[in-house]
Design a protein around this motif. Structure first.
Motif, PDB file in Angstrom:
ATOM      1  N   VAL A  61      20.613 -42.636  31.159  1.00 59.45           N
ATOM      2  CA  VAL A  61      21.896 -43.157  30.751  1.00 59.45           C
ATOM      3  C   VAL A  61      21.752 -44.667  30.922  1.00 59.45           C
ATOM      4  O   VAL A  61      22.490 -45.420  30.187  1.00 59.45           O
ATOM      5  N   GLY A  62      20.888 -45.298  31.723  1.00 56.51           N
ATOM      6  CA  GLY A  62      20.692 -46.655  31.806  1.00 56.51           C
ATOM      7  C   GLY A  62      20.298 -47.313  30.527  1.00 56.51           C
ATOM      8  O   GLY A  62      20.610 -48.417  29.978  1.00 56.51           O
ATOM      9  N   GLY A  63      19.202 -46.599  30.070  1.00 56.34           N
ATOM     10  CA  GLY A  63      18.589 -47.048  28.856  1.00 56.34           C
ATOM     11  C   GLY A  63      19.439 -46.896  27.544  1.00 56.34           C
ATOM     12  O   GLY A  63      19.443 -47.754  26.630  1.00 56.34           O
ATOM     13  N   ALA A  64      20.351 -45.870  27.649  1.00 58.90           N
ATOM     14  CA  ALA A  64      21.341 -45.579  26.493  1.00 58.90           C
ATOM     15  C   ALA A  64      22.491 -46.672  26.536  1.00 58.90           C
ATOM     16  O   ALA A  64      22.742 -47.320  25.634  1.00 58.90           O
ATOM     17  N   VAL A  65      22.827 -47.024  27.707  1.00 60.86           N
ATOM     18  CA  VAL A  65      23.831 -48.223  27.883  1.00 60.86           C
ATOM     19  C   VAL A  65      23.178 -49.521  27.440  1.00 60.86           C
ATOM     20  O   VAL A  65      23.691 -50.335  26.374  1.00 60.86           O
TER      21      VAL A  65
ATOM     22  N   VAL B 154      18.068 -44.740  20.891  1.00 60.95           N
ATOM     23  CA  VAL B 154      16.774 -45.305  21.114  1.00 60.95           C
ATOM     24  C   VAL B 154      16.520 -45.754  22.705  1.00 60.95           C
ATOM     25  O   VAL B 154      15.540 -45.105  23.174  1.00 60.95           O
ATOM     26  N   GLY B 155      17.645 -46.321  23.227  1.00 58.28           N
ATOM     27  CA  GLY B 155      17.582 -46.742  24.665  1.00 58.28           C
ATOM     28  C   GLY B 155      17.580 -45.522  25.551  1.00 58.28           C
ATOM     29  O   GLY B 155      16.862 -45.522  26.479  1.00 58.28           O
ATOM     30  N   GLY B 156      18.326 -44.407  25.141  1.00 59.20           N
ATOM     31  CA  GLY B 156      18.204 -43.228  26.009  1.00 59.20           C
ATOM     32  C   GLY B 156      16.922 -42.410  26.100  1.00 59.20           C
ATOM     33  O   GLY B 156      16.289 -42.259  27.062  1.00 59.20           O
ATOM     34  N   VAL B 157      16.222 -42.644  24.930  1.00 58.46           N
ATOM     35  CA  VAL B 157      14.825 -41.898  24.769  1.00 58.46           C
ATOM     36  C   VAL B 157      13.984 -42.696  25.548  1.00 58.46           C
ATOM     37  O   VAL B 157      13.260 -42.308  26.200  1.00 58.46           O
ATOM     38  N   ALA B 158      13.883 -44.091  25.375  1.00 60.41           N
ATOM     39  CA  ALA B 158      13.158 -44.887  25.843  1.00 60.41           C
ATOM     40  C   ALA B 158      13.472 -45.020  27.385  1.00 60.41           C
ATOM     41  O   ALA B 158      12.384 -44.715  28.151  1.00 60.41           O
ATOM     42  N   GLY B 159      14.664 -44.887  28.055  1.00 58.99           N
ATOM     43  CA  GLY B 159      14.837 -44.813  29.316  1.00 58.99           C
ATOM     44  C   GLY B 159      14.246 -43.384  30.044  1.00 58.99           C
ATOM     45  O   GLY B 159      13.994 -43.350  31.080  1.00 58.99           O
ATOM     46  N   SER B 160      14.642 -42.285  29.287  1.00 58.64           N
ATOM     47  CA  SER B 160      14.035 -41.189  29.773  1.00 58.64           C
ATOM     48  C   SER B 160      12.630 -41.057  29.733  1.00 58.64           C
ATOM     49  O   SER B 160      12.024 -40.505  30.887  1.00 58.64           O
ATOM     50  N   VAL B 161      11.790 -41.577  28.863  1.00 63.43           N
ATOM     51  CA  VAL B 161      10.297 -41.550  28.742  1.00 63.43           C
ATOM     52  C   VAL B 161       9.689 -42.359  30.050  1.00 63.43           C
ATOM     53  O   VAL B 161       8.883 -42.005  30.754  1.00 63.43           O
ATOM     54  N   LEU B 162      10.555 -43.701  30.130  1.00 66.54           N
ATOM     55  CA  LEU B 162       9.782 -44.653  31.045  1.00 66.54           C
ATOM     56  C   LEU B 162      10.293 -44.284  32.370  1.00 66.54           C
ATOM     57  O   LEU B 162       9.521 -44.825  33.182  1.00 66.54           O
ATOM     58  N   THR B 163      11.146 -43.378  32.643  1.00 65.77           N
ATOM     59  CA  THR B 163      11.365 -43.294  34.214  1.00 65.77           C
ATOM     60  C   THR B 163      11.337 -41.654  34.259  1.00 65.77           C
ATOM     61  O   THR B 163      11.923 -41.005  35.432  1.00 65.77           O
ATOM     62  N   ASP B 164      10.428 -41.097  33.701  1.00 69.92           N
ATOM     63  CA  ASP B 164       9.904 -39.639  33.834  1.00 69.92           C
ATOM     64  C   ASP B 164      11.127 -38.659  33.728  1.00 69.92           C
ATOM     65  O   ASP B 164      11.360 -37.787  34.570  1.00 69.92           O
ATOM     66  N   GLN B 165      11.944 -38.766  32.841  1.00 66.34           N
ATOM     67  CA  GLN B 165      13.108 -37.918  32.441  1.00 66.34           C
ATOM     68  C   GLN B 165      14.353 -38.249  33.823  1.00 66.34           C
ATOM     69  O   GLN B 165      14.901 -37.090  33.716  1.00 66.34           O
ATOM     70  N   SER B 166      14.326 -38.986  34.213  1.00 70.71           N
ATOM     71  CA  SER B 166      15.357 -39.403  35.156  1.00 70.71           C
ATOM     72  C   SER B 166      16.624 -39.553  34.359  1.00 70.71           C
ATOM     73  O   SER B 166      16.962 -40.324  33.297  1.00 70.71           O
ATOM     74  N   THR B 167      17.803 -38.776  35.012  1.00 71.49           N
ATOM     75  CA  THR B 167      19.346 -38.935  34.511  1.00 71.49           C
ATOM     76  C   THR B 167      19.383 -40.384  34.472  1.00 71.49           C
ATOM     77  O   THR B 167      20.219 -40.703  33.359  1.00 71.49           O
ATOM     78  N   LEU B 168      19.484 -41.220  35.538  1.00 75.32           N
ATOM     79  CA  LEU B 168      19.941 -42.456  35.854  1.00 75.32           C
ATOM     80  C   LEU B 168      19.135 -43.436  34.634  1.00 75.32           C
ATOM     81  O   LEU B 168      19.641 -44.109  34.187  1.00 75.32           O
ATOM     82  N   GLY B 169      17.832 -43.202  34.471  1.00 74.66           N
ATOM     83  CA  GLY B 169      17.239 -43.847  33.520  1.00 74.66           C
ATOM     84  C   GLY B 169      17.602 -43.611  32.070  1.00 74.66           C
ATOM     85  O   GLY B 169      17.663 -44.404  31.314  1.00 74.66           O
TER      86      GLY B 169
END
Length: 73
Positions: free
Chosen positions: A58-62, A41-56
């Motif tokens: 990975v950060g969301g997943a962590v 869930v964190g990875g998906v949220a991080g991807s959506v919130l950072t415009d599909q940024s890889t860092l976002g």
């Protein structure tokens, strides 16, 4: 037969892969399940919130994995 739009086909494929991978979680303890769900869930949220940024992603997943693990484990 009508072709599925590319985005819809991708979402269908992602849903099927997720369902197959979830079957492998049957033998996991509750703590590990919470960590995996939090990370997903964190990875998906991080991807959506950072415009599909890889860092976002990975950060969301962590962050999601840490929050999903919680204090009780």
């Amino acid at each position: 037969m009508r072709k599925l739009p590319q985005r819809r086909g991708l979402m269908l494929a992602a849903t099927l892969v997720t369902a197959l991978l979830a079957g492998g979680c049957a033998s996991m303890d509750q703590c590990s399940k919470n960590t995996a769900v939090g990370a997903a869930v964190g990875g998906v949220a991080g991807s959506v919130l950072t415009d599909q940024s890889t860092l976002g992603t990975v950060g969301g997943a962590v962050a999601g994995g840490v929050l999903g693990r919680g204090r009780g484990c």
